[in-house]
Motif scaffolding. Sequence first.
Motif, PDB file in Angstrom:
ATOM      1  N   MET A 243       0.848  -1.205   0.000  1.00  0.00           N
ATOM      2  CA  MET A 243       0.000   0.000   0.000  1.00  0.00           C
ATOM      3  C   MET A 243       0.878   1.247   0.000  1.00  0.00           C
ATOM      4  SD  MET A 243      -2.964   1.064   2.676  1.00  0.00           S
ATOM      5  CE  MET A 243      -2.521   2.474   3.641  1.00  0.00           C
ATOM      6  N   THR A 244       0.506   2.195  -0.824  1.00  0.00           N
ATOM      7  CA  THR A 244       1.234   3.460  -0.861  1.00  0.00           C
ATOM      8  C   THR A 244       0.319   4.535  -0.301  1.00  0.00           C
ATOM      9  OG1 THR A 244       2.314   2.717  -2.854  1.00  0.00           O
ATOM     10  CG2 THR A 244       2.483   5.051  -2.350  1.00  0.00           C
ATOM     11  N   THR A 245       0.849   5.288   0.651  1.00  0.00           N
ATOM     12  CA  THR A 245       0.050   6.349   1.255  1.00  0.00           C
ATOM     13  C   THR A 245       0.751   7.678   1.067  1.00  0.00           C
ATOM     14  OG1 THR A 245      -0.780   4.824   2.909  1.00  0.00           O
ATOM     15  CG2 THR A 245      -1.012   7.155   3.398  1.00  0.00           C
ATOM     16  N   SER A 246      -0.040   8.641   0.733  1.00  0.00           N
ATOM     17  CA  SER A 246       0.528   9.981   0.596  1.00  0.00           C
ATOM     18  C   SER A 246      -0.448  10.981   1.196  1.00  0.00           C
ATOM     19  CB  SER A 246       0.742  10.292  -0.888  1.00  0.00           C
ATOM     20  OG  SER A 246       0.986  11.665  -1.049  1.00  0.00           O
TER      21      SER A 246
ATOM     22  N   LEU B 202      -4.582  16.717   1.300  1.00  0.00           N
ATOM     23  CA  LEU B 202      -5.169  15.555   0.617  1.00  0.00           C
ATOM     24  C   LEU B 202      -4.474  14.284   1.097  1.00  0.00           C
ATOM     25  CD1 LEU B 202      -6.945  14.285  -1.702  1.00  0.00           C
ATOM     26  CD2 LEU B 202      -4.893  14.481  -3.108  1.00  0.00           C
ATOM     27  N   ALA B 203      -5.272  13.296   1.428  1.00  0.00           N
ATOM     28  CA  ALA B 203      -4.701  11.996   1.791  1.00  0.00           C
ATOM     29  C   ALA B 203      -5.081  10.994   0.716  1.00  0.00           C
ATOM     30  CB  ALA B 203      -5.252  11.554   3.139  1.00  0.00           C
ATOM     31  N   THR B 204      -4.075  10.306   0.173  1.00  0.00           N
ATOM     32  CA  THR B 204      -4.318   9.345  -0.906  1.00  0.00           C
ATOM     33  C   THR B 204      -3.752   7.976  -0.510  1.00  0.00           C
ATOM     34  OG1 THR B 204      -3.929  11.176  -2.427  1.00  0.00           O
ATOM     35  CG2 THR B 204      -4.077   8.976  -3.387  1.00  0.00           C
ATOM     36  N   ASP B 205      -4.589   6.965  -0.517  1.00  0.00           N
ATOM     37  CA  ASP B 205      -4.127   5.594  -0.275  1.00  0.00           C
ATOM     38  C   ASP B 205      -4.279   4.812  -1.574  1.00  0.00           C
ATOM     39  OD1 ASP B 205      -3.824   6.286   2.354  1.00  0.00           O
ATOM     40  OD2 ASP B 205      -5.830   5.599   2.930  1.00  0.00           O
ATOM     41  N   VAL B 206      -3.213   4.161  -1.983  1.00  0.00           N
ATOM     42  CA  VAL B 206      -3.258   3.345  -3.205  1.00  0.00           C
ATOM     43  C   VAL B 206      -2.917   1.901  -2.822  1.00  0.00           C
ATOM     44  CG1 VAL B 206      -2.397   3.066  -5.557  1.00  0.00           C
ATOM     45  CG2 VAL B 206      -2.451   5.334  -4.519  1.00  0.00           C
ATOM     46  N   LEU B 207      -3.855   1.014  -3.051  1.00  0.00           N
ATOM     47  CA  LEU B 207      -3.628  -0.402  -2.755  1.00  0.00           C
ATOM     48  C   LEU B 207      -3.697  -1.189  -4.066  1.00  0.00           C
ATOM     49  CD1 LEU B 207      -5.944   0.725  -0.451  1.00  0.00           C
ATOM     50  CD2 LEU B 207      -5.116  -1.368   0.600  1.00  0.00           C
ATOM     51  N   VAL B 208      -2.602  -1.834  -4.414  1.00  0.00           N
ATOM     52  CA  VAL B 208      -2.579  -2.660  -5.627  1.00  0.00           C
ATOM     53  C   VAL B 208      -2.360  -4.114  -5.198  1.00  0.00           C
ATOM     54  CG1 VAL B 208      -1.482  -3.065  -7.861  1.00  0.00           C
ATOM     55  CG2 VAL B 208      -1.618  -0.742  -6.950  1.00  0.00           C
ATOM     56  N   GLY B 209      -3.382  -4.954  -5.388  1.00  0.00           N
ATOM     57  CA  GLY B 209      -3.298  -6.347  -4.966  1.00  0.00           C
ATOM     58  C   GLY B 209      -2.636  -7.223  -6.015  1.00  0.00           C
ATOM     59  N   PRO B 210      -2.144  -8.388  -5.604  1.00  0.00           N
ATOM     60  CA  PRO B 210      -1.491  -9.292  -6.569  1.00  0.00           C
ATOM     61  C   PRO B 210      -2.479  -9.884  -7.574  1.00  0.00           C
ATOM     62  CG  PRO B 210      -1.648 -10.296  -4.382  1.00  0.00           C
ATOM     63  CD  PRO B 210      -2.120  -8.911  -4.224  1.00  0.00           C
ATOM     64  N   ASP B 211      -3.790  -9.850  -7.243  1.00  0.00           N
ATOM     65  CA  ASP B 211      -4.809 -10.392  -8.153  1.00  0.00           C
ATOM     66  C   ASP B 211      -5.237  -9.398  -9.228  1.00  0.00           C
ATOM     67  OD1 ASP B 211      -5.867  -8.624  -6.404  1.00  0.00           O
ATOM     68  OD2 ASP B 211      -7.724  -9.765  -6.012  1.00  0.00           O
ATOM     69  N   GLY B 212      -4.581  -8.234  -9.267  1.00  0.00           N
ATOM     70  CA  GLY B 212      -4.912  -7.237 -10.289  1.00  0.00           C
ATOM     71  C   GLY B 212      -6.013  -6.278  -9.861  1.00  0.00           C
ATOM     72  N   HIS B 213      -6.439  -6.390  -8.578  1.00  0.00           N
ATOM     73  CA  HIS B 213      -7.461  -5.458  -8.095  1.00  0.00           C
ATOM     74  C   HIS B 213      -6.760  -4.279  -7.388  1.00  0.00           C
ATOM     75  CE1 HIS B 213     -11.212  -3.958  -6.467  1.00  0.00           C
ATOM     76  NE2 HIS B 213     -10.611  -3.874  -5.283  1.00  0.00           N
TER      77      HIS B 213
ATOM     78  N   ARG C  26      -0.121   3.055 -13.408  1.00  0.00           N
ATOM     79  CA  ARG C  26       0.157   2.824 -14.837  1.00  0.00           C
ATOM     80  C   ARG C  26       1.063   1.618 -15.091  1.00  0.00           C
ATOM     81  NH1 ARG C  26      -1.234   5.684 -19.207  1.00  0.00           N
ATOM     82  NH2 ARG C  26      -1.758   7.615 -18.137  1.00  0.00           N
ATOM     83  N   PRO C  27       2.159   1.421 -14.305  1.00  0.00           N
ATOM     84  CA  PRO C  27       3.013   0.266 -14.606  1.00  0.00           C
ATOM     85  C   PRO C  27       2.384  -1.072 -14.196  1.00  0.00           C
ATOM     86  CG  PRO C  27       4.091   1.802 -13.074  1.00  0.00           C
ATOM     87  CD  PRO C  27       2.683   2.203 -13.182  1.00  0.00           C
ATOM     88  N   ALA C  28       1.412  -1.030 -13.280  1.00  0.00           N
ATOM     89  CA  ALA C  28       0.843  -2.278 -12.758  1.00  0.00           C
ATOM     90  C   ALA C  28      -0.189  -2.851 -13.741  1.00  0.00           C
ATOM     91  CB  ALA C  28       0.186  -2.006 -11.407  1.00  0.00           C
ATOM     92  N   LYS C  29      -0.312  -4.186 -13.720  1.00  0.00           N
ATOM     93  CA  LYS C  29      -1.310  -4.827 -14.582  1.00  0.00           C
ATOM     94  C   LYS C  29      -2.608  -4.929 -13.788  1.00  0.00           C
ATOM     95  CE  LYS C  29       2.001  -7.342 -17.380  1.00  0.00           C
ATOM     96  NZ  LYS C  29       2.657  -8.628 -17.614  1.00  0.00           N
TER      97      LYS C  29
END
Lengths: 146, 380
Positions: free
Chosen positions: B1-4, B9-20, B46-49
């Motif tokens: 998880m990436t948090t900024s 502004l608070a932004t949480d980005v969660l990229v799961g291994p299942d592509g979700h 963008r780089p993630a599938k």
Amino acid sequence: MNLPNENIIVVRDLAIGYGDKVILHNLNFQVRRGEVFMILGGSGSGKSTLLKNLIGLYTPKAGEVWIEDGNLAVAEDEERLRLFRKFGVMYQGGALFGSMTVLENVRLPLDEFTALPRPLKDLAALAKLKQVGLTAVQLRGSWKWE
Amino acid sequence: MTTSSQNELATDVLVGPDGHARVVLRHRLDATTTVDCWNLLEKNLRPAKIKTLEVDASGLEFCDGAGLALLHYLNLGKMTPAASVSVVGLEAGLEKIFLGLTVADYEAFRPHQRPSKACLPTEVGDAVARVAGDLCEQVVFLGNIAANLPPTLIHRKRMRWREVGRVFETAGANAVPIVSLISLLVGLIIAFESVQPLAQFGAQIYVANMIGLVMVRELGPLLAAVLLAGRSGSAFAAEIGTMKVNEELNALETLGLDPIRFLVVQRIIAGILLTPLLTFYATFMGVLGGVLVMLGSGFPLNLIFHQLASAVHLSDVVLAGAKGLVFGAIVAAIGCLRGLQTQQGPSAVGVSTTRAVVTSILLIVMADAVFTVLFFILTQ
């Protein structure tokens, strides 16, 4: 936080005119957020001159023009620019820039005052056009739209 | 998880291994914070599938047009082309605006097909066709003027002499100061530049002959006509062009008034009448400039006049007057024609004005060349 009934434009003891001639004086009124405020008067009574004083195109002879927290009548340099960014003006003749497309006209403030990437500026401008009911089909016949 | 979390502004980005992937936005998404958020999402999404992307905007307290544009961008799949995207949790008012812009709107505004660039032969062919078409229009316009001029002059009520007077004043009398200054300076410069080389042969006195001939035959008419084209030809085009843009010409026609008779004829008559006068005045001022240099070189006034009188003949003066007549007609007619040809749009009047000046000067120089050759043949 802005209150619903707060005054966002306050005019106090305003005197306006041209050269040494004062055409309107002792003007006092307030405009609240969301309020539709109308200035009525006969031809030549000074409506346009009053509006030009309110939006900072002319300098009043006396008095104050408060736009939220700043007095535009005396504001200079950066403060004046800060106040200008708080309001928009719809001119009688449209005042669109003929060398630009419709989208570029709407996008201009974002181009000048933000670091947003180009696709977001385009989308923001498109959304504004759609909000006022302008679509590509309507614009094709009249203005450069792309 | 990436948090900024920056600038409120608070932004949480969660990229799961299942592509979700899931993006959670909280607090303030405005023109400033959107830039940082965009950079963060570009870096992570963008780089993630990614197969599915959910954007949770329920934590937003403020979102302006820039923030909505970011949500639109994500929703259109521009950052995750292979993913199905959903934006959830928007406040009701914002959601209404958000849903107002559809994919169809976005696609409709994009240019469907860029016009292909024409090849050189096509461009040359188009340019030739345009010039030929323009020449045809000029001929038709000339015919219209020729047809309208006599009846307008014969019927006193049809001729608006007051308008002729107004044009005479604005294009003629008001041009006197600039014509005086430029003609005087041109005469002065030519005389000054030629005095020094001629002095090597002891022939300075012939500067008077030269300045007399050059100013009377060529520069006087040319200067007057070019200044008239710049000041008045452009003004004619702008006046009539603005009238056309404002649909005043349509109004004239529906009133049963021919724009050529109502607007053009007066200007052409004024141009024809005033240009010879302006030509003689420009010639006089140019010669005066040369005379001033001669006087400064120590030659007496009577000797200079004698040289001028011996060099300049009546035929030269007649030639200057004839040139003035023709040049005046050219400038006025072209100014009016370009005004009548004005297209629609905000830059149309400017284009007409430029075309009026360029075409007038081109035709003036061409007419001057014809005059010079004819005069040479006739005086042989």
